[in-house]
Design a protein around this motif. Structure first.
Motif, PDB file in Angstrom:
ATOM      1  N   SER A  96       0.702  -1.090  -0.077  1.00 56.86           N
ATOM      2  CA  SER A  96       0.056   0.217   0.162  1.00 56.86           C
ATOM      3  C   SER A  96       0.848   1.157  -0.131  1.00 56.86           C
ATOM      4  O   SER A  96       0.430   2.318  -0.620  1.00 56.86           O
ATOM      5  N   ARG A 101      -2.407   1.737  -5.755  1.00 56.99           N
ATOM      6  CA  ARG A 101      -3.686   0.974  -5.470  1.00 56.99           C
ATOM      7  C   ARG A 101      -3.370  -0.293  -4.875  1.00 56.99           C
ATOM      8  O   ARG A 101      -2.462  -0.913  -5.673  1.00 56.99           O
ATOM      9  N   THR A 103      -5.106  -3.988  -3.782  1.00 59.25           N
ATOM     10  CA  THR A 103      -6.367  -4.988  -3.665  1.00 59.25           C
ATOM     11  C   THR A 103      -6.065  -6.343  -3.421  1.00 59.25           C
ATOM     12  O   THR A 103      -4.756  -6.730  -3.543  1.00 59.25           O
ATOM     13  N   ASP A 126      -8.055   1.614   4.765  1.00 58.11           N
ATOM     14  CA  ASP A 126      -9.407   2.079   4.289  1.00 58.11           C
ATOM     15  C   ASP A 126      -9.525   2.175   2.718  1.00 58.11           C
ATOM     16  O   ASP A 126     -10.841   2.281   2.448  1.00 58.11           O
ATOM     17  N   LYS A 127      -8.454   2.078   1.923  1.00 58.20           N
ATOM     18  CA  LYS A 127      -8.551   2.236   0.752  1.00 58.20           C
ATOM     19  C   LYS A 127      -8.249   0.748   0.221  1.00 58.20           C
ATOM     20  O   LYS A 127      -8.508   0.688  -1.275  1.00 58.20           O
ATOM     21  N   THR A 129      -9.245  -3.092  -1.082  1.00 59.35           N
ATOM     22  CA  THR A 129     -10.669  -3.865  -1.060  1.00 59.35           C
ATOM     23  C   THR A 129     -10.383  -5.071  -1.291  1.00 59.35           C
ATOM     24  O   THR A 129      -9.573  -5.526  -1.889  1.00 59.35           O
ATOM     25  N   GLN A 175     -17.392  -7.559  -2.391  1.00 60.83           N
ATOM     26  CA  GLN A 175     -16.355  -6.538  -2.101  1.00 60.83           C
ATOM     27  C   GLN A 175     -16.360  -6.253  -0.634  1.00 60.83           C
ATOM     28  O   GLN A 175     -17.442  -5.790  -0.087  1.00 60.83           O
ATOM     29  N   THR A 176     -15.228  -6.279   0.121  1.00 61.33           N
ATOM     30  CA  THR A 176     -15.292  -6.012   1.374  1.00 61.33           C
ATOM     31  C   THR A 176     -13.987  -5.167   1.820  1.00 61.33           C
ATOM     32  O   THR A 176     -13.025  -5.331   1.473  1.00 61.33           O
ATOM     33  N   PRO A 177     -14.368  -4.127   2.678  1.00 61.25           N
ATOM     34  CA  PRO A 177     -13.338  -3.000   2.807  1.00 61.25           C
ATOM     35  C   PRO A 177     -12.121  -3.842   3.947  1.00 61.25           C
ATOM     36  O   PRO A 177     -12.757  -4.560   4.946  1.00 61.25           O
TER      37      PRO A 177
END
Length: 179
Positions: A96, A101, A103, A126-127, A129, A175-177
């Motif tokens: 990160s 980005r 993921t 928090d960004k 996914t 999709q889950t944070p």
């Protein structure tokens, strides 16, 4: 390629209507001896679902400082750090900070994956996914894997339709944070 790796070939017809991506891909995927079929298939699907210019498989499971998939621009800048499975929080933290980005695609229960990170620092969690699939989807599809695979991946309205060697599977893409 890892010593003792099993090579799988995939001819993929990709139609991602949600992102307007339509490609024919030929993938040669090395399955590391410690890698399960579920992990490898999740890795292939993540590649398809994230497909863009500059995407590439890495040493992944055999490397401590690379994710399963990276997207780089022509200058070598890391645009996307794409993990698979249930990576350690420190890998996501590192990715990160490095990439624009980050993921994760998992064949496991995302709630359990997130719980394992409890109390650990992940940069911009928090960004991030987490993408997952309906229960049993990956395990069922693994049963259709062969060394040479013909695959159609269609995505529309957050739903994945997979034809793998003449067998059809479908799932919602959840999709889950991460935080």
């Amino acid at each position: 390629m890892a010593a003792g790796a099993t090579i799988y070939n995939f001819t993929v017809n990709l139609a991602d209507l949600d992102r307007s991506v339509y490609e024919e891909l030929t993938l040669r995927v090395a399955q590391h001896p410690s890698e399960t079929g579920a992990y490898m298939l999740t890795r292939v699907l993540a590649y398809c679902l994230e497909y863009e210019e500059g995407i590439d498989f890495t040493s992944g499971i055999a490397s401590v400082d690379e994710p399963a998939i990276l997207v780089k621009d022509l200058t070598g800048r890391v645009l996307a750090w794409i993990e698979v499975g249930a990576p350690d929080a420190s890998r996501l933290h590192f990715g990160s900070k490095l990439a624009e980005r980050t993921t994760l695609y998992t064949h496991r229960d995302p709630a359990k994956v997130v719980t394992a990170w409890s109390g650990k620092t992940i940069h911009q969690a928090d960004k991030i996914t987490i993408h997952s699939f309906d229960n049993g989807f990956i395990d069922d599809a693994v049963g259709a894997l062969e060394r040479r695979n013909t695959m159609t991946v269609s995505v529309t309205e957050g739903h994945l339709y997979l034809d793998l060697n003449g067998r059809n599977f479908e799932t919602a893409i959840h999709q889950t944070p991460a935080a």
